[in-house]
Design a protein around this motif. Sequence first.
Motif, short mmCIF file in Angstrom:
data_model
loop_
_atom_site.label_atom_id
_atom_site.label_comp_id
_atom_site.label_asym_id
_atom_site.label_seq_id
_atom_site.Cartn_x
_atom_site.Cartn_y
_atom_site.Cartn_z
N PRO A 1 -7.45 -2.81 -7.30
CA PRO A 1 -6.01 -3.10 -7.39
C PRO A 1 -5.44 -3.68 -6.09
CG PRO A 1 -6.45 -0.86 -8.11
CD PRO A 1 -7.73 -1.40 -7.56
N PHE A 2 -5.92 -3.18 -4.96
CA PHE A 2 -5.40 -3.64 -3.66
C PHE A 2 -5.69 -5.13 -3.45
CE2 PHE A 2 -5.89 -3.84 1.12
CZ PHE A 2 -4.53 -3.77 1.39
N LEU A 3 -6.94 -5.52 -3.69
CA LEU A 3 -7.30 -6.94 -3.50
C LEU A 3 -6.60 -7.81 -4.55
CD1 LEU A 3 -11.11 -6.72 -2.61
CD2 LEU A 3 -9.15 -6.87 -1.07
N THR A 4 -6.45 -7.27 -5.76
CA THR A 4 -5.76 -8.03 -6.82
C THR A 4 -4.30 -8.25 -6.44
OG1 THR A 4 -7.24 -7.08 -8.47
CG2 THR A 4 -5.18 -8.03 -9.29
N TRP A 5 -3.69 -7.19 -5.88
CA TRP A 5 -2.29 -7.31 -5.45
C TRP A 5 -2.16 -8.42 -4.39
CZ3 TRP A 5 0.88 -7.72 -1.45
CH2 TRP A 5 2.25 -7.53 -1.67
N LEU A 6 -3.05 -8.36 -3.39
CA LEU A 6 -2.98 -9.35 -2.30
C LEU A 6 -3.12 -10.77 -2.86
CD1 LEU A 6 -5.17 -7.79 0.53
CD2 LEU A 6 -2.69 -7.84 0.37
N GLU A 7 -4.04 -10.93 -3.79
CA GLU A 7 -4.30 -12.26 -4.34
C GLU A 7 -3.12 -12.77 -5.17
OE1 GLU A 7 -7.82 -12.21 -6.76
OE2 GLU A 7 -7.37 -14.18 -7.60
N CYS A 8 -2.54 -11.86 -5.95
CA CYS A 8 -1.50 -12.29 -6.90
C CYS A 8 -0.09 -12.28 -6.28
CB CYS A 8 -1.57 -11.37 -8.11
SG CYS A 8 -0.48 -11.87 -9.42
N TYR A 9 0.21 -11.20 -5.55
CA TYR A 9 1.59 -11.04 -5.08
C TYR A 9 1.79 -11.29 -3.58
CZ TYR A 9 1.87 -8.82 -9.63
OH TYR A 9 1.79 -8.59 -10.98
N GLY A 10 0.70 -11.30 -2.82
CA GLY A 10 0.81 -11.55 -1.38
C GLY A 10 1.54 -12.85 -1.08
N PRO A 11 1.17 -13.94 -1.75
CA PRO A 11 1.80 -15.23 -1.41
C PRO A 11 3.30 -15.30 -1.74
CG PRO A 11 -0.27 -15.56 -2.58
CD PRO A 11 0.05 -14.11 -2.68
N VAL A 12 3.80 -14.40 -2.60
CA VAL A 12 5.23 -14.48 -2.96
C VAL A 12 6.04 -13.34 -2.35
CG1 VAL A 12 4.80 -15.75 -5.09
CG2 VAL A 12 4.88 -13.27 -5.18
N GLU B 1 0.82 -1.20 0.00
CA GLU B 1 0.00 0.00 0.00
C GLU B 1 0.86 1.26 0.00
OE1 GLU B 1 -2.72 1.21 -0.52
OE2 GLU B 1 -2.54 3.13 0.51
N LEU B 2 1.88 1.29 0.85
CA LEU B 2 2.71 2.49 0.95
C LEU B 2 3.86 2.48 -0.04
CD1 LEU B 2 2.70 3.02 4.82
CD2 LEU B 2 1.27 4.08 3.10
#
Lengths: 111, 451
Positions: free
Chosen positions: B346-357, A24-25
């Motif tokens: 975009p925030f939820l998409t980021w978490l889904e795609c890049y959070g695990p890596v 986020e940041l």
Amino acid sequence: MNGQLDQSLIEQVKQALRTVVDPELGFNIFDLGLIYEVTADTTGTVHVQMTTTTRGCPATGYLQEGACNAVKQISQVVAVEVDLVYDPPWTPEKMSPAAKLHLGMDEGWGQ
Amino acid sequence: MAGVTLSRWTMAYFAMALLALLAAEVLMTAGYGYPQVPVGAPATLVLVHLVVLGWLSLLLCGAMFQFVPVLVAKPLYSMWLCLPVLGLLVAGLIMLLSGFLSLGGVIEPVLPFFALASGLLVAGFVLVLWDIGLTLWNARPLALPARFIVIGIASLAATVSFGAIFALLLGGVAGGFTISRLLVYGLPLHVIAGLAGWLTLTAMGVSYRLLAMFMLAPEQERVSSRAAFWLGTAALAVVVFGGSAAIVMNRAPWWMLLVGALLGLAAVALYVHDMMHLYHARKRRKIELNSTMAMVALAFLVAVALLIVVLLGMGQLTHHIAAVVFLGAFGWLSGLGLAMLYKIVPFLTWLECYGPVLGKGVTPRVQDLVEERRARKWFVLYFLGILGALATLLLGASIGFRIAAALMLVATVGIIVQLVRARRLDDVPSSVRFPAGSHRPRLLMALIQPR
């Protein structure tokens, strides 16, 4: 901690944590002030105490696991534990000057 | 895993909601419903319910299933209910619209549309109340933003109750003198409980937390925030309970509406004051497009309040009530909704795609999923369209309204294209688009990887 504190490993852990970016940041979690404490002993056991900008944020688990993943990349690390704490709560004042600059946070702004 | 998990069906809610918004804007551009026909005509009722149920309520339900757990730092009571609720609400909406179309003679009443709509929508919203209500109950004591949501969902219960009675009356299932009086005098109560209570109070509660979070502003529970909460709650209580009591006692509820309006205006003034304080006290000087556009939506809320005051003073509020409702639904609520979607998707998409890596290699930032310069012009066009539509409604120029609606439609398509691009990772630099272990997200459903 079983052994003595290993200052060199602590520095390596801090560098590794600088590769984990808060989505986020858009800046690394170490300079954002999200890492409260790093300890590492000569046996390669690392303990990290961290927080997030907001309690309950959906990114929390990913950030915790991301910190763990980054530390595990260091060859000397045998075991790593990352704890989440919310006392004291994070405030923007905990950021490094570089992180403040990245977010356009001038000294005195919003006081 | 610590923290709140991703809601699998949030994107499906958002997609259905945006589809309903597009359908409503296409109909307005084609000259369907008000101002070409009266406010109470079946065509207008189709349009109104497409916007408030199809667009705004689905959007808010999808957002609440994801963000109420964030507000209270507790998991959603039941993630499993999200899909059945979506099915019930969409089926109920289709039945309701079919009922209005049959009322207007467009289609044959081959099914008891209103009775089915009533059953499906009541079932869907009762499950929303159950799921969100128990999530909030498990998180007591509640902070102020969550208490706004409590009143918001209580208003939803009132809105749905009035709506179900209307649907049963229109379908000929229920009758009786007192209930028939509800159809005549209860409509303002239904509209106010829905737009001001369910949609506005909930949006206010969410924005107290999310805007503070996005702008890095201090999250203090101020006296003015508590006053806004109590005044808003009192306004709704006066309108819903006082108004209903007046109708049951064979009196028109106008005094209750006036008192409710005055209390509500005071609540809005304090809320706007708080939002301005958040904006000025923010630590993040360079704010993102979503926060800027949320502030524009806030300006439209101020415009709604001023318009009500001016029209009340001129004795013209009843005559121009459609313009007031339009400004509230499209300028304030839809403007805020589109602005928040531009952040949430975009925030939820980021978490889904890049959070695990995360921590295993280089990952992009959330801001790398969007191109703000490209999106900004669509938001500007959308808000210009709103201003044009408002002017034509006040002046009674219906052709002008269709042109303004066309501008809103084009702008909405432009914003949706940006959301789809974010979901498809189209704007992410190719060097970091797919780090090892990541995957391209599905458009409508979050793929939550086993951990």
